[in-house]
Design a protein around this motif. Structure first.
Motif, PDB file in Angstrom:
ATOM      1  N   ALA A  66       0.854  -1.187   0.000  1.00  0.00           N
ATOM      2  CA  ALA A  66       0.000   0.000   0.000  1.00  0.00           C
ATOM      3  C   ALA A  66       0.889   1.235   0.000  1.00  0.00           C
ATOM      4  CB  ALA A  66      -0.903   0.004   1.223  1.00  0.00           C
ATOM      5  N   TYR A  67       0.661   2.126  -0.943  1.00  0.00           N
ATOM      6  CA  TYR A  67       1.370   3.404  -1.013  1.00  0.00           C
ATOM      7  C   TYR A  67       0.540   4.432  -0.253  1.00  0.00           C
ATOM      8  CZ  TYR A  67       4.583   1.662  -4.641  1.00  0.00           C
ATOM      9  OH  TYR A  67       5.547   0.975  -5.344  1.00  0.00           O
ATOM     10  N   VAL A  68       0.942   4.716   0.994  1.00  0.00           N
ATOM     11  CA  VAL A  68       0.189   5.625   1.851  1.00  0.00           C
ATOM     12  C   VAL A  68       0.847   6.996   1.812  1.00  0.00           C
ATOM     13  CG1 VAL A  68      -0.671   6.069   4.174  1.00  0.00           C
ATOM     14  CG2 VAL A  68      -0.488   3.708   3.337  1.00  0.00           C
ATOM     15  N   ASP A  69       0.120   7.980   1.356  1.00  0.00           N
ATOM     16  CA  ASP A  69       0.621   9.343   1.260  1.00  0.00           C
ATOM     17  C   ASP A  69       0.943   9.864   2.668  1.00  0.00           C
ATOM     18  OD1 ASP A  69       0.576  12.320   1.124  1.00  0.00           O
ATOM     19  OD2 ASP A  69       0.050  11.967  -0.972  1.00  0.00           O
ATOM     20  N   LYS A  70       2.176  10.280   2.892  1.00  0.00           N
ATOM     21  CA  LYS A  70       2.601  10.684   4.235  1.00  0.00           C
ATOM     22  C   LYS A  70       1.965  11.988   4.668  1.00  0.00           C
ATOM     23  CE  LYS A  70       6.825   9.628   5.493  1.00  0.00           C
ATOM     24  NZ  LYS A  70       8.297   9.450   5.586  1.00  0.00           N
ATOM     25  N   GLU A  71       1.486  12.782   3.715  1.00  0.00           N
ATOM     26  CA  GLU A  71       0.862  14.061   4.057  1.00  0.00           C
ATOM     27  C   GLU A  71      -0.625  13.901   4.308  1.00  0.00           C
ATOM     28  OE1 GLU A  71       0.027  18.420   1.969  1.00  0.00           O
ATOM     29  OE2 GLU A  71       1.661  17.153   1.229  1.00  0.00           O
ATOM     30  N   THR A  72      -1.315  13.204   3.403  1.00  0.00           N
ATOM     31  CA  THR A  72      -2.773  13.099   3.504  1.00  0.00           C
ATOM     32  C   THR A  72      -3.239  11.839   4.217  1.00  0.00           C
ATOM     33  OG1 THR A  72      -2.989  11.912   1.399  1.00  0.00           O
ATOM     34  CG2 THR A  72      -2.955  14.333   1.315  1.00  0.00           C
ATOM     35  N   LEU A  73      -2.327  10.858   4.398  1.00  0.00           N
ATOM     36  CA  LEU A  73      -2.665   9.557   4.967  1.00  0.00           C
ATOM     37  C   LEU A  73      -3.765   8.853   4.171  1.00  0.00           C
ATOM     38  CD1 LEU A  73      -2.428  10.124   8.820  1.00  0.00           C
ATOM     39  CD2 LEU A  73      -0.856   8.866   7.340  1.00  0.00           C
ATOM     40  N   ARG A  74      -3.766   9.060   2.869  1.00  0.00           N
ATOM     41  CA  ARG A  74      -4.654   8.339   1.969  1.00  0.00           C
ATOM     42  C   ARG A  74      -3.835   7.321   1.180  1.00  0.00           C
ATOM     43  NH1 ARG A  74      -9.671  10.178   0.858  1.00  0.00           N
ATOM     44  NH2 ARG A  74      -9.579   9.313  -1.245  1.00  0.00           N
ATOM     45  N   ILE A  75      -4.466   6.209   0.857  1.00  0.00           N
ATOM     46  CA  ILE A  75      -3.799   5.196   0.045  1.00  0.00           C
ATOM     47  C   ILE A  75      -3.864   5.629  -1.412  1.00  0.00           C
ATOM     48  CG2 ILE A  75      -3.742   2.765  -0.626  1.00  0.00           C
ATOM     49  CD1 ILE A  75      -5.213   2.155   2.022  1.00  0.00           C
ATOM     50  N   GLN A  76      -2.704   5.791  -2.022  1.00  0.00           N
ATOM     51  CA  GLN A  76      -2.646   6.215  -3.408  1.00  0.00           C
ATOM     52  C   GLN A  76      -2.872   5.048  -4.367  1.00  0.00           C
ATOM     53  OE1 GLN A  76      -2.483   9.122  -4.794  1.00  0.00           O
ATOM     54  NE2 GLN A  76      -2.163   8.475  -6.930  1.00  0.00           N
ATOM     55  N   LYS A  77      -2.290   3.885  -4.046  1.00  0.00           N
ATOM     56  CA  LYS A  77      -2.405   2.720  -4.926  1.00  0.00           C
ATOM     57  C   LYS A  77      -1.918   1.488  -4.189  1.00  0.00           C
ATOM     58  CE  LYS A  77       2.172   3.525  -7.010  1.00  0.00           C
ATOM     59  NZ  LYS A  77       2.925   3.707  -8.266  1.00  0.00           N
ATOM     60  N   PHE A  78      -2.189   0.335  -4.780  1.00  0.00           N
ATOM     61  CA  PHE A  78      -1.644  -0.939  -4.323  1.00  0.00           C
ATOM     62  C   PHE A  78      -0.840  -1.557  -5.456  1.00  0.00           C
ATOM     63  CE2 PHE A  78      -5.295  -0.506  -1.500  1.00  0.00           C
ATOM     64  CZ  PHE A  78      -4.789  -0.932  -0.275  1.00  0.00           C
ATOM     65  N   GLU A  79       0.347  -2.018  -5.122  1.00  0.00           N
ATOM     66  CA  GLU A  79       1.154  -2.776  -6.073  1.00  0.00           C
ATOM     67  C   GLU A  79       1.628  -4.059  -5.388  1.00  0.00           C
ATOM     68  OE1 GLU A  79       4.230  -0.357  -7.788  1.00  0.00           O
ATOM     69  OE2 GLU A  79       2.817   0.720  -9.067  1.00  0.00           O
ATOM     70  N   GLY A  80       2.360  -4.885  -6.112  1.00  0.00           N
ATOM     71  CA  GLY A  80       2.805  -6.151  -5.568  1.00  0.00           C
ATOM     72  C   GLY A  80       3.941  -6.000  -4.577  1.00  0.00           C
ATOM     73  N   ASN A  81       4.019  -6.947  -3.637  1.00  0.00           N
ATOM     74  CA  ASN A  81       5.097  -6.982  -2.646  1.00  0.00           C
ATOM     75  C   ASN A  81       6.187  -7.938  -3.140  1.00  0.00           C
ATOM     76  OD1 ASN A  81       6.805  -7.200  -0.468  1.00  0.00           O
ATOM     77  ND2 ASN A  81       5.266  -8.000   0.951  1.00  0.00           N
ATOM     78  N   PRO A  82       7.364  -7.422  -3.516  1.00  0.00           N
ATOM     79  CA  PRO A  82       8.411  -8.300  -4.045  1.00  0.00           C
ATOM     80  C   PRO A  82       9.005  -9.227  -3.001  1.00  0.00           C
ATOM     81  CG  PRO A  82       9.258  -6.084  -3.746  1.00  0.00           C
ATOM     82  CD  PRO A  82       7.778  -6.005  -3.511  1.00  0.00           C
ATOM     83  N   GLU A  83       8.758  -8.978  -1.710  1.00  0.00           N
ATOM     84  CA  GLU A  83       9.276  -9.826  -0.649  1.00  0.00           C
ATOM     85  C   GLU A  83       8.384 -11.033  -0.365  1.00  0.00           C
ATOM     86  OE1 GLU A  83      12.277  -9.285   0.918  1.00  0.00           O
ATOM     87  OE2 GLU A  83      12.484  -7.787  -0.670  1.00  0.00           O
ATOM     88  N   HIS A  84       7.266 -11.133  -1.057  1.00  0.00           N
ATOM     89  CA  HIS A  84       6.310 -12.214  -0.811  1.00  0.00           C
ATOM     90  C   HIS A  84       6.740 -13.459  -1.586  1.00  0.00           C
ATOM     91  CE1 HIS A  84       2.582 -14.522  -0.894  1.00  0.00           C
ATOM     92  NE2 HIS A  84       2.082 -13.716   0.030  1.00  0.00           N
ATOM     93  N   PRO A  85       7.001 -14.592  -0.911  1.00  0.00           N
ATOM     94  CA  PRO A  85       7.535 -15.765  -1.611  1.00  0.00           C
ATOM     95  C   PRO A  85       6.567 -16.400  -2.597  1.00  0.00           C
ATOM     96  CG  PRO A  85       7.902 -15.917   0.767  1.00  0.00           C
ATOM     97  CD  PRO A  85       6.945 -14.795   0.539  1.00  0.00           C
ATOM     98  N   GLY A  86       5.278 -16.238  -2.366  1.00  0.00           N
ATOM     99  CA  GLY A  86       4.310 -16.866  -3.251  1.00  0.00           C
ATOM    100  C   GLY A  86       4.057 -16.082  -4.515  1.00  0.00           C
ATOM    101  N   SER A  87       3.748 -14.787  -4.374  1.00  0.00           N
ATOM    102  CA  SER A  87       3.401 -13.966  -5.536  1.00  0.00           C
ATOM    103  C   SER A  87       4.579 -13.207  -6.115  1.00  0.00           C
ATOM    104  CB  SER A  87       2.293 -12.974  -5.159  1.00  0.00           C
ATOM    105  OG  SER A  87       2.667 -12.184  -4.046  1.00  0.00           O
ATOM    106  N   ARG A  88       5.654 -13.015  -5.350  1.00  0.00           N
ATOM    107  CA  ARG A  88       6.906 -12.438  -5.840  1.00  0.00           C
ATOM    108  C   ARG A  88       6.728 -11.071  -6.503  1.00  0.00           C
ATOM    109  NH1 ARG A  88       9.223 -17.610  -9.097  1.00  0.00           N
ATOM    110  NH2 ARG A  88       7.247 -17.295 -10.170  1.00  0.00           N
ATOM    111  N   GLY A  89       5.830 -10.269  -5.929  1.00  0.00           N
ATOM    112  CA  GLY A  89       5.650  -8.916  -6.425  1.00  0.00           C
ATOM    113  C   GLY A  89       4.680  -8.789  -7.570  1.00  0.00           C
ATOM    114  N   ARG A  90       4.101  -9.877  -8.011  1.00  0.00           N
ATOM    115  CA  ARG A  90       3.212  -9.838  -9.172  1.00  0.00           C
ATOM    116  C   ARG A  90       1.765 -10.027  -8.719  1.00  0.00           C
ATOM    117  NH1 ARG A  90       6.880 -14.362 -12.355  1.00  0.00           N
ATOM    118  NH2 ARG A  90       8.848 -13.598 -11.519  1.00  0.00           N
ATOM    119  N   ASN A  91       0.886  -9.297  -9.336  1.00  0.00           N
ATOM    120  CA  ASN A  91      -0.535  -9.390  -9.010  1.00  0.00           C
ATOM    121  C   ASN A  91      -1.366  -9.410 -10.280  1.00  0.00           C
ATOM    122  OD1 ASN A  91       0.571  -7.386  -6.545  1.00  0.00           O
ATOM    123  ND2 ASN A  91      -0.728  -9.069  -5.906  1.00  0.00           N
TER     124      ASN A  91
END
Length: 939
Positions: A66-91
């Motif tokens: 989750a890309y959380v805007d540090k100023e507004t505290l709103r979620i800008q977007k969701f992308e894949g987590n490359p540290e995840h062993p199952g999905s490996r950053g891909r969604n």
């Protein structure tokens, strides 16, 4: 020639200084800078916290950032987590669409209580205290009065390992966990479990040489994103792929072989392949000799033969002598030469054979569980069980951390969940609940639904409406949901629970030959706590973030349990007290702190090396690889304590202690083997024989209830295949995503050109599809992607609501007029999806009108008498609609529904089984009660 940029302003930008990175590096996740795309062509920098969580738009549990805007505290977007062993950053598309669900203008933000009659559509806002006190009081009263069986929690998708809820319901002393499994995967689960005790497969696609899929797994199947990645990797390395799917899926279109059998005949093909492999000696004889219970089979079924492996080979070929390629071709419609080619390719692959079936054939047909048995037979014959490139039992590729303070199971058995007619079912017979209550088998004083929409998802939804509106059968219904649904409309409480990025859960799935855990967490709460804010509950953080009083389920159960047992007199409260602060209420961070510190091997040491606590590590990275390259777990030695006082049964070589097999001796060595009664792979199931199904004790082919011989095309009868999904949708959960519904919003009837000519229809025309209990009207799509005699319709569309501005997501639902005349129900569309006014400007830009047709309403319940699986395929009569019929019309007679239920119930062979048991003690169950509860009282 230099290519022109897509935007003219880009000509003025400086040249790139280097290659793009695939993902932001972890060391920059706390302060990541990106330019605001909405400010283009100006370069306006935005700074984000990148907080990992887990997707919840299918079961795969892929990682998200989750890309959380540090100023507004709103979620800008969701992308894949490359540290995840199952999905490996891909969604897939559903992962980023989580943003739509968070920002959905129609989401439920505060607890609501019904005003007026159920289904009347009138609600009032209440506090969490009011809702919790009422619900807790009802549960406490039921427990004190000995009515434990009247409390039921009906779950579609848990979102975390079931062990969390097991703690809750064991602490309450109830057998109250109901699931959706028998409308999903019970057939496949049963087939696998009778082989090796585990109820799921885990294919090692990436290392396979041959991949055999029964359904569309690459693009829309089980765990399809993690599987799809690895299937594509295998194919680039030269692996061959064969797909058995009546419908031409995207996966089938890219396979080396597409086999389009008549639905339900798949086991005939698989057994013909198995016979060829054994007859040609192209199988792993040594593996089968060591690990299969062929000796038990010979002693029980062929006492005329000596107990030697050579005798077993002889018996095997005699048993399956009729399963020639020509026989399989006559049954299935697949050419005999193709079946031979597949058998040869499997023989070439050796142990690197990855296979999978989940719904499709196993869920569609009477006897579908034998399709899974037959498929696993190929895996066993090739020695591919848990081999590199092969197919492992699921649990060996999962990691399930143990929570603190696990209560013992209750001595309670609910026959509303596991009735004696279905002693071998996988698992609870959830979709029969309205009929059970109609027959007077019980009532519910407190009924929860969570991530489950039975009115829409289940067959025979009108019977569910009749049940849910009868307060004598269901006294109080609380729907735990972030959004409106067809079922929530008929609840007493609608309680807002968080989406994927709004709660804590631990997930682990068998995506490949490894064991990992993923950590779902409420990203806005985490972001605010990093800024120094503190909260007692997640709903308080969500209210501070502008989402409303949206809670997370884990905290809900802790709070509810304290209110059920405020003084600890019922023995419940102690299981929800802090392991670090004796006598104090358990906090959610303490629960996961304990779990990560105490029961995830390797995590404390890995975290310590990075100067982090285990909880801090999981908050930072979102996932942890427990073990990689997990193969042949059955060869491990039993724990020394299991062998103390144990003895070897020389007839079976099982190592037995206190009457239970704890391992098996293979060629003189003690190993754990498999969690079956023999601790071997059970080609022959003594359990099936002892529990009144002797003719099905070995892998077999059962002709489906929709076998071609039962379908009279002269009477315009056809087979309706409703078991496939679209890759962009997932049951009820995707209805609140504008992006996904813009992509997919229609479920036309797939029909072969030959059948289209027979009925005189073209793409876009209407057909009326009549089932045993009613009919629906839908548009057709003429395609060669389905075989003649079969029509197909996706099951992820047809959403509806009963009020113009509430009761359903307007991105995905049609407004309908629902009427009842006795047992006869009719539904007619008032209008489809259309633009609407909301806080989201995109709602005014809606351009599509389709919402699909709700076909499931017209399906009677058809429970397989062994697995309990609802057999989805329907024999239907097809006709052109009459002058008064319109697209989307649905008509159902619930009295006919009940009569069909009684017909299928008559196929069962009820308990008791041996020792007067309700169910075999060794057979898996979601939440196992105490062994004493398994025994039936009386004769």
């Amino acid at each position: 020639m230099t290519p022109e940029p897509l935007h003219p302003v880009a000509k003025e930008l400086p040249a790139s200084s280097g290659a793009l990175a695939s993902y932001p590096p972890v060391e920059k996740w706390d302060d990541w800078k990106e330019y605001d795309p909405a400010a283009w062509p100006r370069k306006v920098a935005r700074r984000y916290q990148l907080i990992p969580t887990i997707c919840f738009n299918c079961e795969a549990a892929c990682g998200l950032l989750a890309y959380v805007d540090k100023e507004t505290l709103r979620i800008q977007k969701f992308e894949g987590n490359p540290e995840h062993p199952g999905s490996r950053g891909r969604n897939c598309a559903k992962g980023p669409a989580t943003l739509n669900q968070v920002t959905d203008p129609e989401r439920i933000r505060y607890p609501l209580r019904r005003v007026g009659p159920r289904g009347g559509g009138q609600w009032e806002r209440v506090t969490w205290d009011e809702a919790l006190d009422d619900i807790a009081g009802r549960i406490r009263k039921a427990l004190v009065e000995g009515r434990q069986k009247e409390v039921m929690y009906h779950l579609g998708r848990p979102g975390h390992e079931l062990i969390y809820l097991q703690r809750v319901f064991h602490a309450w002393g109830i057998d109250g966990h109901n699931s959706h499994t028998n409308v999903c995967s019970a057939g496949a689960r049963a087939g696998y479990a009778f082989w090796h005790g585990f109820d799921r497969p885990s294919p090692d696609h990436a290392n396979a040489k041959f991949i055999l899929l029964l359904s569309a797994h690459l693009e829309a199947g089980h765990y399809f994103n993690p599987h799809a990645q690895r299937i594509m990797e295998a194919k680039t390395r030269g692996a061959k792929i064969a797909v058995l799917d009546t419908r031409l899926s995207n996966t089938a279109s890219m396979a080396d072989w597409w086999l389009s059998p008549w639905p339900g005949t798949e086991a005939a093909i698989l057994l013909a392949i198995a016979r060829l492999l054994v007859a040609d000696r192209r199988y792993d004889r040594e593996f089968v000799r060591r690990w299969v219970n062929w000796g038990e089979y010979l002693r029980a079924e062929r006492p005329d033969l000596p107990v030697t492996f050579e005798s077993f080979e002889q018996a095997f070929l005699a048993l399956y002598a009729a399963y020639t390629p020509e026989f399989a071709a006559r049954e299935s419609g697949v050419e005999a030469r193709v079946i031979v080619d597949i058998a040869r390719a499997i023989g070439d692959a050796g142990g690197a054979l990855a296979t999978h079936v989940w719904r499709n054939a196993a869920a569609g047909n009477l006897g579908g569980w034998q399709v899974a048995r037959a498929l696993e037979l190929l895996v066993v014959l090739m020695g591919a069980v848990s081999a590199p490139g092969g197919t492992a039992p699921s649990a060996w590729n999962k990691a399930v951390p143990q929570p603190p303070m696990m209560p013992p199971p209750a001595k309670v058995w609910s026959e509303l969940l596991m009735p004696r007619e279905y002693p071998l079912a996988f698992f609870e017979m959830s979709f029969l609940l309205p009929h059970f209550l109609r027959e007077g088998r019980g009532k519910l004083s407190m009924y929860f639904t969570r991530v489950y929409n039975p009115v829409w998802t289940n067959p025979d939804g009108m019977s569910w409406i009749e049940m849910l509106t009868d307060e004598a059968k269901v006294e109080r219904h609380a729907c735990l949901t972030p959004v409106w649904s067809e079922t929530a409309w008929f609840a007493d409480y609608v309680l807002p629970m968080g989406h994927a990025s709004e709660r804590h859960d631990v997930m682990s799935q068998e995506t490949h030959a490894a064991r990992w855990i993923g950590f779902r967490q409420p990203v806005l709460r985490v972001a605010m706590e990093r800024q120094g804010k503190t909260f007692d509950f997640t709903w308080q953080a969500h209210e501070a973030a502008g989402l409303g009083q949206v809670w997370e389920e884990d905290e809900f159960w802790i709070e509810l349990s304290w209110r059920i047992d405020p003084d600890g007199a019922l023995g419940i409260r102690k299981y929800f007290e802090s392991p670090y602060r004796p006598g104090e209420k358990l906090r959610i961070e303490e629960f996961y702190r304990f779990m990560f510190e105490q029961s995830v091997p390797g995590l404390p040491a890995t975290a310590s090396a990075l100067h982090l606590t285990p909880l801090e590590y999981m908050r930072k990275y979102g996932a942890f690889l427990v073990e990689d390259n997990v193969y042949r777990t059955y060869q491990e030695s039993p724990p020394p304590g299991d062998l103390e006082g144990a003895a070897v049964d020389r007839a079976t070589n099982a190592i037995v202690k206190n009457g239970q097999a704890v391992g098996v001796e293979i060629d003189g060595a003690a190993v754990v083997g498999f969690p079956t009664p023999s601790r071997k792979l059970e080609f022959f199931s003594p359990t099936l024989k002892a529990w009144k199904w002797p003719e099905q004790a070995v892998p077999n082919y059962i002709r489906s209830h929709v076998h071609w011989s039962a379908v009279d095309r002269e009477k315009n009868e056809m087979l309706l295949l409703p078991t496939f999904r679209l890759p962009t949708l997932i049951h009820t959960r995707s209805g609140n995503s504008k992006w996904l519904n813009e992509i997919s919003h229609a479920n036309p009837l797939w029909i072969n050109p030959d059948d289209a000519r027979r009925f005189g229809v073209a793409t876009g025309d209407l057909l009326k599809i009549s089932t045993a209990i009613g009919y629906f009207v839908d548009k057709v799509w003429v395609t060669e992607g389905v075989r003649p005699g079969v029509i197909a319709c996706s099951h992820h569309l047809g959403r509806w609501r009963l009020a113009e501005a509430s009761g359903g997501e307007r991105w995905s639902t049609a407004l309908v007029d629902l009427r009842r005349d006795g047992t006869r129900w009719t539904m007619r569309r008032v209008h489809g999806v259309q633009p609407f006014t909301s806080d989201d400007p995109d709602s005014a830009r809606v351009w599509w009108q389709e919402a699909g047709v709700h076909q499931n309403l017209t399906f009677p319940v058809q429970p397989d008498p062994v697995s309990g699986q609802h057999c989805w395929h329907q024999k239907v009569t097809v006709a052109k609609p009459g002058p008064d019929d319109r697209h989307g019309d649905v008509s159902v007679d619930t009295e006919k529904s009940y009569q069909v239920y009684r017909e299928w119930l008559a196929m069962t062979r009820p308990a008791p089984g041996p020792d007067n048991l309700r169910r075999p003690l060794w057979l898996v169950r979601s939440f196992k009660p105490h062994p004493d509860a398994y025994r039936l009282e009386g004769p």
